[in-house]
Design an enzyme around this catalytic site. Structure first.
Site, PDB file in Angstrom:
ATOM      1  CE1 TYR A 248      12.475  44.081  93.852  1.00  0.00           C
ATOM      2  CE2 TYR A 248      14.267  44.175  95.581  1.00  0.00           C
ATOM      3  CZ  TYR A 248      13.815  43.946  94.277  1.00  0.00           C
ATOM      4  OH  TYR A 248      14.747  43.868  93.084  1.00  0.00           O
ATOM      5  CG  HIS A 429      15.191  43.546  84.918  1.00  0.00           C
ATOM      6  ND1 HIS A 429      15.476  44.979  85.343  1.00  0.00           N
ATOM      7  CD2 HIS A 429      15.406  43.027  86.139  1.00  0.00           C
ATOM      8  CE1 HIS A 429      15.763  45.121  86.664  1.00  0.00           C
ATOM      9  NE2 HIS A 429      15.667  43.822  86.843  1.00  0.00           N
TER      10      HIS A 429
END
Length: 599
Positions: A248, A429
């Site tokens: 990330y 998601h």
């Protein structure tokens, strides 16, 4: 997708969890700079909107009629479609003078798929509805439910137009449902000599996930933009992607002075060529207050914790793999440049480097389209579902296990007051184990139709879907997000987290008019039997014998009696109902989907 910031999980851990667990969180928050530190946050670049006529050029001849949706499956194969409440109509335009195939598949493979094959020879159309029982020629169905409307061969191209009921109630067909549909397609270079002598397709085949009944914005006809539209661009500035399977990367951004309030009316990804499977999602969070310009402009998310970035927790835009352009409705825009609007953003990019390559350098990002021509409503996004972290526990060897997160009426009541909001889009998601997702909606003890559901979820095809009709959320309503997982191939417990091999269960509600609430998630307060007292749920579940069916039964009973702790957070901080104990609603009137087939 990290809709929810890890530092907030730590802050709550300090308040509500044992010191031991809080220290476990702290151990994960070691600061690490992912690329060169530059003083001063990046400034988003203002640009000119690209010519819409130059984007997504359709190859080949036009279809025989005007279709609202299309997808360029390959440079040689274009699919057009339309649907209503009972039927779907398709037209395939393919660069071949041979046969054309199309199918609907459970998982994107040929086996068990619902297939049609057709060709045009000497002016005559040959066509049949078939089903595939394996990786060999699909057999003709006993009942021909796909109906041929027309077929023709023009120059180098063959066109077939067909229609079928969404659910034929034929066990040799697959129903077309709301959510993800995995299609397969193929074509051959020459006409078959007979219905039973169709040549092997070789490499001229493929599979793709599409939302046929909730078509993505990118498949619709192009929307004309106002004359004054300009763009804001955020990119990763040649980020060297680590060889880890999950990274990330975060960058901080300052919005240039726009002079007056603007509305964001459209956004699209900027994905570097060759990185289409590497860049899994990009989130843009807006920040409260002003950031320190001397903090780094790029760092590894969740391994570092900038004090100033703690306010960058409110989702503004979410792009996910498989998605393209998204146009907001004509009466809604997302506000920038006005009084009280954010001046700073944090962009988070999730790299899914499945093969752990070390040669990726990425410049992907997002492009936002802005106009001074303001629309009637300011839009907003709120995240509902399971609080990201290890308290989401998924046992191994489960073919169908459900995790649940909720936003209780108490949180909605505080943030809504006497108002109501209109939901026009939703993003579901989860990660690799997920197979089915839905956002359930409760009011006054009755379950209403789901805001969105996907019974064939694809981790590599996630997109914010425009709803068929707006859904109103009122004071007193409750939302429940359910994610069904298949962990039958895993021998160890899976936990919630940010890695692609950990799990999430979230629903991004896109709505108007904007309210304070931005996140409403929950986690289970596990009520294990007394003999496990004093041990954390993670420690307990790691030690259990999951090869024993009784262990699974016991864990399910624990879930049935356990309440949830609810996290309520808004654009002005935590709400009064934050960390309230809530329960998953029980109803005597569960929602039942209409049955299109007679009993």
């Amino acid at each position: 997708m990290a809709f929810f910031k890890f530092h907030k999980a730590f802050r709550q851990a300090k308040k509500r969890l044992s010191l031991q667990i809080a220290m476990q969180f702290l151990g994960l928050l070691s600061f690490a700079i992912a690329m060169g530190v530059v003083e001063g946050v990046y400034v988003a670049q203002i640009g000119i909107a690209p010519d819409i006529n130059s984007l997504d050029k359709i190859l080949g001849p036009p279809p025989s009629e005007s279709f609202p949706y299309h997808d360029q499956l390959t440079k040689d194969y274009t699919l057009y479609w339309n649907s209503n409440s009972t039927h779907i109509k398709l037209e395939m335009v393919v660069k071949t003078n041979g046969w054309v195939g199309f199918g609907i598949s459970p998982k994107g493979a040929m086996k068990s798929s619902d297939v049609i094959i057709g060709w045009v020879k000497d002016g005559q159309v040959h066509f049949a509805d078939r089903h595939a029982e394996g990786n060999f020629l699909p057999a003709k169905d006993l009942r021909q439910d796909w109906s041929l409307i027309s077929g023709q061969e023009t120059g180098q191209y063959t066109t077939l137009k067909v229609v079928r009921k969404l659910d034929t109630c034929d066990d040799q067909d697959m129903p077309v449902k709301v959510g993800t549909t995995r299609i397969i397609y193929a074509y051959g270079a020459s006409d078959p000599t007979s219905d039973y002598a169709i040549s092997y397709h070789g490499s001229t085949r493929g599979t793709k996930s599409l939302a046929l009944l909730e078509p993505a914005e990118s498949t619709k006809q192009k929307v004309k933009l106002p004359a004054d539209v300009k763009t804001l661009e955020f990119t990763n500035r040649n980020f060297p992607v680590p060889s880890a399977n999950t990274t990330y990367s975060c960058t901080t951004w300052k919005i240039p002075d726009l002079g007056e309030k603007h509305h964001v009316i459209k956004y699209e990804p900027i994905i570097q060529k060759g990185h289409e499977t590497l860049v899994h999602h990009i989130n843009l969070y807006y920040c409260e207050g002003k950031m320190n310009d001397k903090e780094p402009d790029a760092f590894t998310c969740y391994q570092g914790s900038l004090i100033e970035a703690h306010g960058c927790t409110h989702l503004f835009i979410a792009w996910t793999i498989g998605a393209k352009v998204f146009n907001y409705p004509s009466n809604v825009g997302f506000s920038l440049g006005g009084p009280g609007d954010p001046g700073y953003f944090l962009m988070e990019t999730h790299y899914d480097n499945h093969n752990e390559r070390n040669d990726y350098v990425d410049d992907s990002g997002l492009r936002l389209y802005l106009t001074r021509q303001l629309r009637k409503y300011d839009g907003g996004v709120m995240i509902v579902g399971v609080l990201i972290g290890p308290y989401q526990i998924i046992p191994p060897r489960e073919s169908s296990f459900i995790s649940t997160g909720l936003c209780d009426s108490s949180c909605f009541g505080e943030s809504l007051g006497d108002k109501e909001i209109h939901v026009f889009a939703n993003l579901l998601h989860a990660h690799r184990l997920a197979v089915k997702l839905r956002t359930r909606h409760f009011r006054n003890g009755t379950e209403l139709p789901p805001i969105q559901e996907d019974t064939n979820y694809d981790f590599n095809y996630q997109e914010t879907k425009m709803l068929e009709r707006e859904i109103i959320i009122k004071k007193g309503d409750t939302l429940v997000v359910e994610c069904e997982y298949d962990s039958s191939h895993r021998s160890q417990v899976s936990y919630g987290g940010y890695s692609s091999y950990q799990e999430m269960c979230l629903s991004g509600i896109v709505y108007y008019p904007k309210i304070q609430l931005t996140e409403c998630t929950s986690r289970v307060l596990y009520k294990f039997p007394a003999e496990y007292a004093g041990r954390s749920p993670m420690d307990i579940t790691q030690q259990l014998d999951w090869s024993n069916p009784k262990t699974h039964e016991t864990f399910r009973r624990v879930l049935e009696v356990s309440p949830h702790a609810q996290f309520c957070h808004g654009s002005q901080g935590e709400l009064k109902t934050n960390w309230q104990t809530v329960y998953v609603p029980k109803t005597d009137n569960p929602y039942q989907s209409p049955n299109m087939c007679p009993a």
